[in-house]
Design an enzyme around this catalytic site. Structure first.
Site: not given
Ligand code: EPZ
Length: 420
Positions: A22-23, A116, A123, A307, A400
């Site tokens: 998915k990702n 989410c 987020r 995840d 999803r």
């Molecule tokens: C990706 O989400 C994945 N989603 C997530 O999978 C996965 O859990 C996550 O990476 C961590 O591995 C996709 O690839 C579509 P992050 P992402 O930005 O990129 C904070 C699933 O179930 N943050 O790496 O959104 C955020 O709140 C999903 O498939 C900011 O603060 O995660 C988090 O605490 C869930 N500001 C941390 O960074 C921002 O602008 C890491 O999140 C962006 C993120």
């Protein structure tokens, strides 16, 4: 509303094939915007998030031909760089469209992405906005519900991520791919999906080095080509099925996967006493009675994937002894464990980021609601090993990210039905 009805306690056996990730799919679809040439995507998973992403691309004016696991996409006639508010609002993956739209058209308009429920507030996207500014864009939030990003002239960026973010890294990588000049991104995420994206963009004329490491250097090109992208196997599905086999004390072979993408989990499963063999694209998990409790702390790739935390929590309810689960990435990703406690697990929440689990405990079937997709698959695993009947509502969250899950699980002996 559809739900799953599960009768637990069955011994499982046989083979289960992993779908496309998915990702990975949710990034290559918006990447179609980077070039007016035709992009063919193979091994697309048949999941709701992919449907939402393709629908959103279509509202921008893309032409999409789809059959089963393949999509042929032309963005030659895209006529707007404003994301449809209703669609973008309920689909978190919409944020991945902004970088490509900005890079191709010099502007993008979009609502704050919804989707989410996990992660701070709705987020945050501060890293994305700071990244776009690093390319010379201005952000106008005056309208309240919409962000309007525009740039008279986009220039190569030199950007250091203050926090490691997977989608922010991918967003800036895609944006830089069609901005001539040398962009340097530091403190990048290192997920395999990022390497797969960079490999594709390099085949189409970008010059990207360092993907999969903290520093990525991109020489962008104005006329990026397009070609064929095969979605890599879903490492989270792979890990979830390995955990299912261990928790259900069943011999299951997981096929069409890339074991090297879940090494942290495999090292830990071996440590807790799970027996398995590994091939180039398969993992055979074999039951062997007792497993020991082992604490984990989630971490950016290649650490323990957040995840996989939810399925691992279910496994630890069946392990001997006490362990601490420390979720470092998101601040709501352990709330679902109270449903596991209602099934009979002995789980104490120390704070929003930490739970202590005592095992083993017998789980009894319950009527549950899936809060997010990863907790959803964890509840399915719990239902499959619990005594009696488990009903899981809100399975849109599971659809999803998991293609025809109940069909694949039924094939290895699970008693699980989808009831509309
Ligand atoms: C990706 O989400 C994945 N989603 C997530 O999978 C996965 O859990 C996550 O990476 C961590 O591995 C996709 O690839 C579509 P992050 P992402 O930005 O990129 C904070 C699933 O179930 N943050 O790496 O959104 C955020 O709140 C999903 O498939 C900011 O603060 O995660 C988090 O605490 C869930 N500001 C941390 O960074 C921002 O602008 C890491 O999140 C962006 C993120």
């Amino acid at each position: 509303m559809p739900k799953f009805i599960i009768n637990g306690g069955k011994r499982l056996s046989g083979e289960i094939a992993v779908s496309g990730a998915k990702n990975s799919a949710l990034k290559i679809i918006p990447a179609a915007i980077l070039s007016p040439e035709t992009l063919t995507i193979q091994n697309l998973p048949l999941i709701e998030d992919v449907d939402r992403s393709l629908e959103l691309l279509e509202t921008l004016g893309a032409d999409i031909k789809r059959n089963e696991h393949q999509a042929i996409i032309s963005t030659k006639n895209i006529k707007t760089s404003q994301l449809d508010e209703k669609m973008a609002d309920k689909f978190r993956g919409s944020i991945m469209f902004v970088g490509p739209l900005l890079a191709r058209f010099g502007e993008a308009k979009f609502p704050h992405p919804g989707g989410c429920v996990i992660g701070a507030g709705e987020r945050p996207i501060d890293l994305f906005l700071a990244g776009y500014k690093a390319f010379g864009a201005e952000i106008d939030e005056s309208s309240g519900e919409f962000y309007h990003i525009k740039a008279k002239e986009l220039k190569p960026a030199n950007y250091f991520f203050p926090l490691v973010s997977v989608t922010a890294t991918e967003s800036m990588l895609m944006t830089a791919a069609i901005i001539p000049g040398k962009t340097i991104l530091k403190n990048c995420a290192m997920e395999p999906e990022i390497e797969a994206l960079a490999e594709y963009l390099n085949k189409q004329g970008a010059k990207i080095s360092g993907a999969g490491s903290p520093t990525i250097i991109i020489e962008g090109t104005k006329d990026l080509k397009a070609g064929t992208f095969t979605v890599i196997p879903d490492r989270i599905e792979t890990g979830s099925f390995a955990i299912l086999a261990a928790a259900a004390q069943s011999e299951i072979t997981i096929t069409q996967c890339q074991p090297e993408h879940i090494m942290t989990l495999l090292v830990i499963l071996e440590e807790v006493g799970v027996n398995f063999e590994i091939g180039p694209d398969w993992i055979r998990v074999k039951p062997n009675g007792k497993i020991k409790g082992r604490s984990i702390k989630t971490h950016e790739y290649p650490g323990f994937a957040t995840d996989l935390q939810s399925p691992y929590v279910v496994l630890m309810t069946q392990a001997q002894g006490t362990c601490l689960i420390h979720e470092t990435i998101y601040d709501r990703r352990l709330i679902w464990t109270d449903m596991l406690s209602q099934m009979g697990a002995d789980i104490t929440m120390c704070d929003p980021h930490r739970v202590v689990i005592n095992g083993p405990t017998k789980l009894r079937g319950k009527h549950l609601i899936s809060p997010d997709l990863r907790a959803g698959i964890a509840l399915v695993i719990a239902g499959l090993i619990a005594e009696g009947e488990t009903q899981i509502d809100n399975i849109y969250q599971i659809d999803r990210g998991y293609e025809r899950l109940e069909e694949r699980l039924a094939k290895i002996g699970a008693d699980i039905k989808r009831v509309e």
